[in-house]
Design a protein around this motif. Structure first.
Motif, short mmCIF file in Angstrom:
data_model
loop_
_atom_site.label_atom_id
_atom_site.label_comp_id
_atom_site.label_asym_id
_atom_site.label_seq_id
_atom_site.Cartn_x
_atom_site.Cartn_y
_atom_site.Cartn_z
N ALA A 127 7.65 6.86 -0.11
CA ALA A 127 6.66 6.58 -1.08
C ALA A 127 7.15 6.98 -2.53
O ALA A 127 6.77 6.72 -3.56
N CYS A 209 7.35 -1.40 -0.39
CA CYS A 209 6.50 -0.15 -0.41
C CYS A 209 6.54 0.37 0.94
O CYS A 209 6.99 -0.02 2.27
N GLY A 213 1.77 2.58 1.21
CA GLY A 213 1.79 1.54 -0.10
C GLY A 213 1.13 0.15 0.59
O GLY A 213 0.74 -0.42 -0.17
#
Ligand code: 13P
Ligand code: SF4
Length: 300
Positions: A127, A209, A213
């Motif tokens: 992340a 992501c 995410g």
């Protein structure tokens, strides 16, 4: 149902918190207090009040929790649930690399052993890898152990990235051809992939992501369908949080065997026995903690 009730009441009695990674089996996710990605789970481990953490994930995640919270008892219910990628680089190999590039900062992906974290300047997760690397003053960065995350970070920084050749077998197996086939089958779907995927898979995706995410993106997006390029466990959480949207796995073979070793049976046993306890030798933990805390202090 009886087992779930027993887990929930024992959890209260033991003042325990159950943390589960997004790749855990649905039943385990459903009894957890928090389901998240590596970054969310390490933040939770650092800030929780409870005396006991039942960590449903793989070895490096439970170790990270134990490093951040030495006063808590961290239990990993599944014996032998380890991340193969985390063991693809040894301490000696990292030291050799540091010798070759003495000016470089060392960033280790959180999917690494405590020893590797102790040898690194700062840790990162999927992340925050780009932000962590860009926050450093050095122009060269040794990035271990994931070559795919290193390649992804390299695309988003001016720094010279020196990667290690490790990889996650689950993500490294996903192909660009699979993305094209999934798009042909679901033309309205957005494609979300994890940065542990190969660069050619990332090139075909709409968004890259971490697992958390993906959760945020799926909620916020106007799209109603998504192709998910990560481990299958993620689909359960996405469906649960977005019942009116459709989620298709990029590959049904994307299964991390070690993430599936945690079951309700071994969660219950862990609560009953408070074993197996995760321990990290103090000298390693002190140095590893510094690199994890530096990451947690990085603004993202
Ligand atoms: P996340 O941090 O995105 O949850 O990823 C962890 C992991 O092990 C990916 O394979
Ligand atoms: Fe390790 Fe890959 Fe499993 Fe994540 S999915 S724990 S990186 S083997």
């Amino acid at each position: 149902m009886a087992m779930i009730n027993e887990i929930l009441s024992l959890k209260k009695e033991r003042q325990a918190t159950i943390l589960a990674h997004n790749y855990q089996i649905p039943e385990v996710q459903d009894v957890a207090d928090l389901v998240g990605d590596s970054l969310e789970l390490s933040r939770a481990a650092a800030n929780l009040d409870s005396k006991v953490i039942i960590f449903c994930g793989v070895d490096f995640m439970a170790e990270t929790a134990a490093i951040l919270s030495p006063q808590k008892r961290v239990i990993q219910p599944a014996i032998g649930a380890w991340c193969p990628m985390a063991h693809m680089i040894t301490n000696e190999q990292l030291r050799d690399l540091k010798f070759l590039y003495p000016e470089a900062a060392v960033v280790c992906y959180v999917n690494s052993t405590a020893e590797i974290k102790a040898e690194s300047d700062v840790c990162c997760t999927s992340a925050n890898g780009v932000q962590v690397v860009n926050s450093l003053s050095e122009k060269e960065v040794i990035f271990v152990p994931d070559r795919n995350l290193a390649a992804y970070v390299a695309r988003h920084t001016d720094k010279k990235i020196i990667p290690w050749n490790g990889y996650c077998y689950v993500h490294d197996h996903l192909t660009a051809k699979e993305v094209r086939a999934a798009r042909a089958e679901h033309p309205k779907a957005e494609v979300l992939v994890h940065p542990e995927c190969r660069p050619e898979v990332i090139d075909e995706a709409d968004f890259v992501c971490s697992t958390a995410g993906m959760g945020k993106h799926a909620k916020a997006s106007d799209a109603k369908e998504f192709i998910i390029g990560t481990e299958m466990g993620m689909i359960h959480r996405l469906k649960k949080e977005n019942p009116l949207k459709e989620f298709y796995p990029l590959s049904k073979n994307a299964i991390c065997q070690n993430m599936k070793k945690t079951t309700l049976d071994n969660v219950l046993l862990a609560l009953q026995t408070l074993e197996p306890k995760v321990t990290v030798p103090e000298d390693i933990a002190i140095r590893a903690r510094a690199s994890i805390e530096r990451m947690l202090a990085t603004k993202i």
